[in-house]
Design an enzyme around this catalytic site. Structure first.
Site, PDB file in Angstrom:
ATOM      1  N   CYS A 236      -2.872   5.520  -4.885  1.00 23.64           N
ATOM      2  CA  CYS A 236      -3.177   6.261  -3.705  1.00 23.64           C
ATOM      3  C   CYS A 236      -2.957   7.188  -3.614  1.00 23.64           C
ATOM      4  O   CYS A 236      -3.306   8.520  -3.488  1.00 23.64           O
ATOM      5  CB  CYS A 236      -2.246   5.437  -2.434  1.00 23.64           C
ATOM      6  SG  CYS A 236      -2.767   3.508  -1.794  1.00 23.64           S
TER       7      CYS A 236
ATOM      8  N   CYS B  94      -5.131  -0.355  -0.376  1.00 25.96           N
ATOM      9  CA  CYS B  94      -3.931  -0.300   0.546  1.00 25.96           C
ATOM     10  C   CYS B  94      -3.868  -0.313   1.657  1.00 25.96           C
ATOM     11  O   CYS B  94      -5.220   0.904   2.248  1.00 25.96           O
ATOM     12  CB  CYS B  94      -2.543   0.551   0.086  1.00 25.96           C
ATOM     13  SG  CYS B  94      -2.248   0.068  -2.227  1.00 25.96           S
TER      14      CYS B  94
ATOM     15  N   GLU C 116      -2.835   3.317   2.803  1.00 19.46           N
ATOM     16  CA  GLU C 116      -2.561   4.642   2.394  1.00 19.46           C
ATOM     17  C   GLU C 116      -4.748   5.262   2.301  1.00 19.46           C
ATOM     18  O   GLU C 116      -5.084   6.486   2.463  1.00 19.46           O
ATOM     19  CB  GLU C 116      -2.480   5.822   1.571  1.00 19.46           C
ATOM     20  CG  GLU C 116      -0.732   5.064   1.799  1.00 19.46           C
ATOM     21  CD  GLU C 116       0.007   3.974   0.958  1.00 19.46           C
ATOM     22  OE1 GLU C 116      -0.482   3.306   1.338  1.00 19.46           O
ATOM     23  OE2 GLU C 116       0.907   4.108   0.127  1.00 19.46           O
TER      24      GLU C 116
ATOM     25  N   GLU D 273      -5.596  -7.418   2.855  1.00 24.10           N
ATOM     26  CA  GLU D 273      -6.048  -8.136   1.636  1.00 24.10           C
ATOM     27  C   GLU D 273      -7.000  -9.023   1.199  1.00 24.10           C
ATOM     28  O   GLU D 273      -7.807  -9.757   1.996  1.00 24.10           O
ATOM     29  CB  GLU D 273      -4.322  -9.185   1.192  1.00 24.10           C
ATOM     30  CG  GLU D 273      -3.188  -7.739   1.287  1.00 24.10           C
ATOM     31  CD  GLU D 273      -1.780  -8.453   0.851  1.00 24.10           C
ATOM     32  OE1 GLU D 273      -1.560  -9.314   1.112  1.00 24.10           O
ATOM     33  OE2 GLU D 273      -1.161  -7.571   0.644  1.00 24.10           O
TER      34      GLU D 273
ATOM     35  N   CYS E 244       1.543   3.934  -4.030  1.00 25.87           N
ATOM     36  CA  CYS E 244       1.128   3.111  -5.396  1.00 25.87           C
ATOM     37  C   CYS E 244       0.614   3.695  -6.214  1.00 25.87           C
ATOM     38  O   CYS E 244       0.023   5.269  -5.517  1.00 25.87           O
ATOM     39  CB  CYS E 244       0.549   2.308  -5.941  1.00 25.87           C
ATOM     40  SG  CYS E 244      -1.482   2.542  -5.167  1.00 25.87           S
TER      41      CYS E 244
ATOM     42  N   ASN F  64      -3.435  -2.064   4.892  1.00 24.20           N
ATOM     43  CA  ASN F  64      -3.117  -2.233   3.886  1.00 24.20           C
ATOM     44  C   ASN F  64      -3.975  -3.855   4.167  1.00 24.20           C
ATOM     45  O   ASN F  64      -4.063  -4.617   5.419  1.00 24.20           O
ATOM     46  CB  ASN F  64      -2.489  -3.414   3.020  1.00 24.20           C
ATOM     47  CG  ASN F  64      -1.528  -3.948   3.753  1.00 24.20           C
ATOM     48  OD1 ASN F  64      -0.658  -3.642   4.616  1.00 24.20           O
ATOM     49  ND2 ASN F  64      -0.595  -4.917   2.772  1.00 24.20           N
TER      50      ASN F  64
END
Ligand code: THU
Length: 157
Positions: free
Chosen positions: A115, A73, A75, A64, A112, A62
């Site tokens: 993803c 993310c 993934e 940010e 999430c 991830n």
């Protein structure tokens, strides 16, 4: 009118080393990938490792950003990298792990919705099921297809 129910099949392992060697290798790559996470806002370090049909592994973590929605993310970082660089190779599996302060979380991290949607689309594009392995120190879950995590996806009913 008919009432229907969906069941989700998955396997739970009390230790990741109960997985087959080829999947354990992917789990280790996902754990390794947590170390490249850039998460100064959440301090939640996620790593993902994608297996391609030719056997190679692509890692992501991830990333940010101060403009929060700009982050992404682990993934999707891994899957989009695979799509951008090896777009002709189907994704066959993805493993996901998360750590905080350098310690692997006891429970698995669950992807999430965004993803899951991306996983579903790459699964369709690749034309073969993507195995999903959600890694935790105490518990690891294995799903043999994205359909388990995202049933009734658009186009599947
Ligand atoms: N995150 C992931 O990278 N993957 C998940 O499956 C859940 C959440 C990231 C997004 C954000 O950077 C941080 O974890 C906290 O939500």
């Amino acid at each position: 009118m008919t009432n229907k129910e969906l069941k989700i099949a998955y396997t739970e392992y009390t230790a990741a080393d109960q997985l087959e060697q080829v999947e354990l290798e992917l789990v280790e790559a996902a754990i390794e990938a947590t170390k490249t996470s850039y998460a100064p806002y959440s301090n939640f370090n996620v790593g993902a490792a994608v297996r391609l049909e030719d056997g190679q592994i692509v890692k992501g973590s991830n990333q940010e950003n101060a403009a929060y929605p700009s982050g992404i993310c682990a993934e999707r970082t891994a899957m989009f990298y695979a799509g951008a660089n090896y777009g002709d190779k189907a994704i066959t599996a993805i493993a996901v792990a998360a750590s905080q302060n350098g310690v692997l979380l006891a429970s698995p991290v669950s992807p999430c919705g965004a993803c899951r949607q991306v996983m579903a689309e790459y699964q369709k594009k690749g034309g073969r099921p993507i195995t999903i392995i959600l890694v935790g120190a105490d518990r690891t879950l294995r799903f043999s297809s994205v359909d388990a995590l995202l049933p009734l996806i658009f186009d599947s009913i």
